[in-house]
Design a protein around this motif. Structure first.
Motif, PDB file in Angstrom:
ATOM      1  N   ALA A  18       0.720  -1.041  -0.010  1.00  0.00           N
ATOM      2  CA  ALA A  18       0.040  -0.053   0.024  1.00  0.00           C
ATOM      3  C   ALA A  18       0.870   1.353   0.042  1.00  0.00           C
ATOM      4  O   ALA A  18       0.670   2.194  -0.713  1.00  0.00           O
ATOM      5  N   GLY A  19       2.128   1.493   0.796  1.00  0.00           N
ATOM      6  CA  GLY A  19       2.778   2.174   0.813  1.00  0.00           C
ATOM      7  C   GLY A  19       3.274   2.595  -0.384  1.00  0.00           C
ATOM      8  O   GLY A  19       3.539   3.876  -0.988  1.00  0.00           O
ATOM      9  N   ALA A  20       3.811   1.616  -1.306  1.00  0.00           N
ATOM     10  CA  ALA A  20       4.579   1.570  -2.510  1.00  0.00           C
ATOM     11  C   ALA A  20       3.549   2.020  -3.807  1.00  0.00           C
ATOM     12  O   ALA A  20       3.829   3.058  -4.290  1.00  0.00           O
ATOM     13  N   ILE A  21       2.207   1.673  -3.383  1.00  0.00           N
ATOM     14  CA  ILE A  21       1.096   2.033  -4.284  1.00  0.00           C
ATOM     15  C   ILE A  21       0.785   3.558  -4.113  1.00  0.00           C
ATOM     16  O   ILE A  21       0.927   4.312  -5.104  1.00  0.00           O
ATOM     17  N   ALA A  22       0.653   3.934  -2.840  1.00  0.00           N
ATOM     18  CA  ALA A  22       0.507   5.384  -2.876  1.00  0.00           C
ATOM     19  C   ALA A  22       1.691   6.241  -3.167  1.00  0.00           C
ATOM     20  O   ALA A  22       1.193   7.288  -3.724  1.00  0.00           O
ATOM     21  N   ALA A  23       2.907   5.914  -3.015  1.00  0.00           N
ATOM     22  CA  ALA A  23       4.036   6.527  -3.218  1.00  0.00           C
ATOM     23  C   ALA A  23       3.920   6.794  -4.876  1.00  0.00           C
ATOM     24  O   ALA A  23       4.298   7.912  -5.174  1.00  0.00           O
ATOM     25  N   LEU A  24       3.728   5.670  -5.672  1.00  0.00           N
ATOM     26  CA  LEU A  24       4.003   5.621  -6.960  1.00  0.00           C
ATOM     27  C   LEU A  24       2.671   6.575  -7.673  1.00  0.00           C
ATOM     28  O   LEU A  24       2.802   7.355  -8.625  1.00  0.00           O
ATOM     29  N   LEU A  25       1.547   6.442  -6.884  1.00  0.00           N
ATOM     30  CA  LEU A  25       0.295   7.299  -7.434  1.00  0.00           C
ATOM     31  C   LEU A  25       0.798   8.602  -7.169  1.00  0.00           C
ATOM     32  O   LEU A  25       0.361   9.544  -8.024  1.00  0.00           O
TER      33      LEU A  25
END
Length: 96
Positions: A18-25
């Protein structure tokens, strides 16, 4: 811009994904997630739900389109679920 791909396994930690998804978004506006097998798809869906909470402070939400795709893994064709995820402006609550 190259579309970043996150590969999720059944043992992936949803909070980390989730942290990686949020950072990439936040940085790129979109990300692709690939998951093979029911446990991996479960972890990916949990991560998407958690990522929505991480994006609230940035006034962002996410939109995803899941689809089945064929992947070549170690010279073997496997069916995966691919989630194409885009960041979108968070809806605002009605005033009044």
């Amino acid at each position: 811009m190259i579309l970043e791909t996150l590969r999720v396994s059944g043992t992936s930690r949803p909070n980390a994904i989730a942290g990686a998804i949020a950072a990439l978004l936040r940085s790129q506006g979109q990300v692709e997630i690939q998951a093979i097998g029911p446990a991996a798809v479960n972890q990916a869906v949990k991560a998407l739900a958690i990522a929505r909470g991480y994006l609230v402070g940035d006034h962002l939400d996410l939109y995803t389109q899941p689809e089945f795709v064929k992947l070549d893994v170690h010279d073997e064709e496997r069916t995966a679920v691919r989630f194409f995820v885009q960041g979108i402006p968070a809806p605002t609550a009605p005033q009044g």
